[in-house]
Design a protein around this motif. Structure first.
Motif, PDB file in Angstrom:
ATOM      1  N   GLY A 167       0.834  -1.204   0.000  1.00 62.59           N
ATOM      2  CA  GLY A 167       0.000   0.000   0.000  1.00 62.59           C
ATOM      3  C   GLY A 167       0.868   1.254   0.000  1.00 62.59           C
ATOM      4  O   GLY A 167       0.583   2.218  -0.719  1.00 62.59           O
ATOM      5  N   ILE A 168       1.935   1.227   0.783  1.00 61.83           N
ATOM      6  CA  ILE A 168       2.847   2.381   0.831  1.00 61.83           C
ATOM      7  C   ILE A 168       3.428   2.629  -0.567  1.00 61.83           C
ATOM      8  O   ILE A 168       3.470   3.764  -1.058  1.00 61.83           O
ATOM      9  CB  ILE A 168       3.974   2.151   1.869  1.00 61.83           C
ATOM     10  N   VAL A 169       3.840   1.532  -1.232  1.00 63.59           N
ATOM     11  CA  VAL A 169       4.390   1.644  -2.593  1.00 63.59           C
ATOM     12  C   VAL A 169       3.358   2.294  -3.522  1.00 63.59           C
ATOM     13  O   VAL A 169       3.672   3.221  -4.289  1.00 63.59           O
ATOM     14  CB  VAL A 169       4.788   0.243  -3.126  1.00 63.59           C
ATOM     15  N   ASP A 170       2.112   1.835  -3.436  1.00 63.51           N
ATOM     16  CA  ASP A 170       1.040   2.416  -4.265  1.00 63.51           C
ATOM     17  C   ASP A 170       0.855   3.895  -3.961  1.00 63.51           C
ATOM     18  O   ASP A 170       0.717   4.721  -4.863  1.00 63.51           O
ATOM     19  CB  ASP A 170      -0.295   1.685  -3.993  1.00 63.51           C
ATOM     20  N   GLY A 171       0.848   4.206  -2.661  1.00 58.44           N
ATOM     21  CA  GLY A 171       0.619   5.599  -2.248  1.00 58.44           C
ATOM     22  C   GLY A 171       1.712   6.526  -2.734  1.00 58.44           C
ATOM     23  O   GLY A 171       1.461   7.661  -3.147  1.00 58.44           O
ATOM     24  N   VAL A 172       2.932   6.017  -2.732  1.00 56.44           N
ATOM     25  CA  VAL A 172       4.069   6.811  -3.190  1.00 56.44           C
ATOM     26  C   VAL A 172       4.034   6.962  -4.717  1.00 56.44           C
ATOM     27  O   VAL A 172       4.485   7.965  -5.263  1.00 56.44           O
ATOM     28  CB  VAL A 172       5.385   6.115  -2.729  1.00 56.44           C
ATOM     29  N   GLY A 173       3.484   5.938  -5.384  1.00 54.29           N
ATOM     30  CA  GLY A 173       3.394   6.004  -6.846  1.00 54.29           C
ATOM     31  C   GLY A 173       4.432   5.167  -7.568  1.00 54.29           C
ATOM     32  O   GLY A 173       4.621   5.310  -8.768  1.00 54.29           O
ATOM     33  N   TYR A 174       5.109   4.258  -6.852  1.00 55.21           N
ATOM     34  CA  TYR A 174       6.042   3.364  -7.539  1.00 55.21           C
ATOM     35  C   TYR A 174       5.246   2.274  -8.265  1.00 55.21           C
ATOM     36  O   TYR A 174       4.074   2.035  -7.991  1.00 55.21           O
ATOM     37  CB  TYR A 174       7.011   2.702  -6.549  1.00 55.21           C
ATOM     38  N   GLY A 175       5.922   1.557  -9.158  1.00 51.27           N
ATOM     39  CA  GLY A 175       5.211   0.630 -10.045  1.00 51.27           C
ATOM     40  C   GLY A 175       5.368  -0.838  -9.711  1.00 51.27           C
ATOM     41  O   GLY A 175       5.659  -1.218  -8.574  1.00 51.27           O
ATOM     42  N   GLU A 176       5.188  -1.640 -10.740  1.00 48.51           N
ATOM     43  CA  GLU A 176       5.058  -3.093 -10.567  1.00 48.51           C
ATOM     44  C   GLU A 176       6.356  -3.773 -10.147  1.00 48.51           C
ATOM     45  O   GLU A 176       6.340  -4.785  -9.449  1.00 48.51           O
ATOM     46  CB  GLU A 176       4.521  -3.732 -11.860  1.00 48.51           C
ATOM     47  N   ASN A 177       7.503  -3.248 -10.620  1.00 54.48           N
ATOM     48  CA  ASN A 177       8.766  -3.891 -10.228  1.00 54.48           C
ATOM     49  C   ASN A 177       8.951  -3.819  -8.724  1.00 54.48           C
ATOM     50  O   ASN A 177       9.332  -4.803  -8.075  1.00 54.48           O
ATOM     51  CB  ASN A 177       9.974  -3.189 -10.884  1.00 54.48           C
TER      52      ASN A 177
END
Ligand SMILES: NC(=O)c1ccc[n+]([C@@H]2O[C@H](COP(=O)([O-])OP(=O)(O)OC[C@H]3O[C@@H](n4cnc5c(N)ncnc54)[C@H](O)[C@@H]3O)[C@@H](O)[C@H]2O)c1
Ligand SMILES: O=P(O)(O)OC[C@H](O)CO
Length: 378
Positions: free
Chosen positions: A208-218
């Motif tokens: 969720g943190i990754v999504d919130g920050v805007g990083y992608g699938e890798n």
């Protein structure tokens, strides 16, 4: 269905009428049981009884006629052949004290539907149940797997695992908790099954943190894959079978929770990644995100067992406000630069760390005359 037909149905009780308790009640009712829910709020019990709805938690879902609810625990538990518990993990102990007065003399299976550990003690829910009900652990079962409530309430085909140290109990519960859209498998690895459910929540917060920050699938794929290694190393060190973490309660639940916007843990992580503080996230969430309370006790247990959990460690730092969410990665940036073996943090390829500890534990058991070390007992 006539009253006479209804009276002939096996009766089960579900304690907790939130999102998962109500959905599991529907699973049981659609599987042929009469289900009585215990709802904390009287108005929710009335809605379930009269409208056959739980609109706050499961909008648009019609509940079977064989589901009813009561605000009184004694009424909900009366005549139950199996009792299912679905309330937030931090509230389980206090609620079991009330349950104990009503069921301590009986031998009905008690089934935990929960996926958290107790913050104060680090105990799994089956351990809290065993302590508070002072019952035979063979009477206790846990249910876990990739089980997002709303999808199951909409009758989308799903599998789960029922685990108990007693094969007989696991099978009895699995027979009751199944229907045309919900398939239950069994195992006897309670430690692995429970920790799978707890640990995937922590990795889902990271995603969720990754999504919130805007990083992608890798970034997400890297964290999910390394997260599974962390989950396996931790659970095996606590006495789990590594295979359990490859199954529905481990990998299966990790996939579902990490990729679904329905997940509350994933949602909480996304809000953190967008820059909200933990206090603001808790204010915004009106449902239980178990991962938030489990991070600290899991890291404490990991430290005691000598297991490295870099991803969970980063989640803790974001929760504490000591790390910028944009620094989240599948590794700690403070890690030294020595290349590590892929399968474990200990640099032992081929799952060596988890398997080595499993082997060590077996040797310890031999040394202890066949008994498990105290921390491994469920
Ligand atoms: N929702 C899911 O998709 C899902 C799926 C599998 C497992 N679970 C697990 O099920 C457990 C319950 O989650 P949920 O989704 O039903 O949560 P929820 O927030 O939807 O519902 C929690 C219920 O517990 C009640 N409650 C809250 N505090 C209480 C207290 N102090 N005493 C008694 N009751 C209290 C609430 O009124 C509510 O009815 C959690 O451990 C969760 O990890 C949830
Ligand atoms: O909504 P979450 O994050 O509590 O996840 C729900 C279930 O545990 C998914 O299996």
């Amino acid at each position: 269905m006539s009253r006479k037909q209804d009276a002939a149905l096996p009766r089960v009780a579900v304690v907790g009428a939130g999102s998962w308790g109500t959905t599991f009640g529907k699973v049981l009712a659609d599987g042929g049981a009469h289900v009585t829910m215990w709802a904390r709020r009287p108005e929710l019990a009335t809605e379930i009884n009269e409208a056959k709805r739980n609109s706050g938690y499961l909008p648009g879902v019609n509940l079977p006629r064989t589901m009813s609810a009561s605000h009184h625990l004694s009424e909900a538990l009366e005549g139950a052949e199996q009792i299912y518990l679905s309330i937030p993990s931090q509230a389980v102990r206090e609620n079991l004290k009330a349950v104990r007065a009503l069921v301590s003399m009986s031998d009905v299976p008690i089934v935990s539907l929960m996926k958290g550990v107790e913050r104060r003690t680090g105990l799994r829910m089956s351990q809290v149940i065993e302590q508070e009900l002072a019952c035979d652990p063979m009477r206790i079962a846990v249910a876990s797997g990739p089980n997002l409530a709303l999808e199951i309430a909409r009758e989308q085909p799903t599998a789960a695992v029922i685990s108990s140290t007693s094969q007989e109990t696991a099978e009895a519960v699995a027979r009751r908790a199944r229907n045309r859209y919900f398939r239950t498998f069994v195992n006897t690895d309670v430690i692995g099954t429970e920790f799978g459910g707890v640990l995937k929540n922590l990795i889902a917060v990271a995603i969720g943190i990754v999504d919130g920050v805007g990083y992608g699938e890798n970034t997400k794929a890297s964290i999910i894959t390394r997260g599974l290694v962390e989950m396996t190393d931790f659970a095996v060190a606590q006495g789990a079978e590594p295979e359990t973490l490859q199954g529905l309660a481990g990998l299966g639940d990790l996939i579902a929770t990490c990729q679904s916007p329905l997940s509350r843990n994933n949602t909480a992580g996304r809000l953190l990644g967008q820059g909200l503080s933990l206090a603001d996230v808790v204010k915004q969430m009106n449902q239980t995100a178990e991962g938030l309370a489990s991070v600290a006790p899991i890291l404490q247990l990991a430290r005691e067992a000598g297991v490295a959990m870099p991803i969970v460690e980063q989640v803790k730092r974001v929760l504490d406000g000591t790390m910028d969410p944009r620094e989240i990665a599948p590794h700690l940036t403070t890690d030294d630069d020595e290349p590590q073996g892929e399968r474990t943090q200990n640099g032992q390829a081929g799952g060596g760390g988890a398997l080595w500890r499993s082997l060590q534990r077996t040797l310890d058991q031999f040394r202890n005359g066949g008994r498990r070390a105290p921390r491994d007992q469920s």
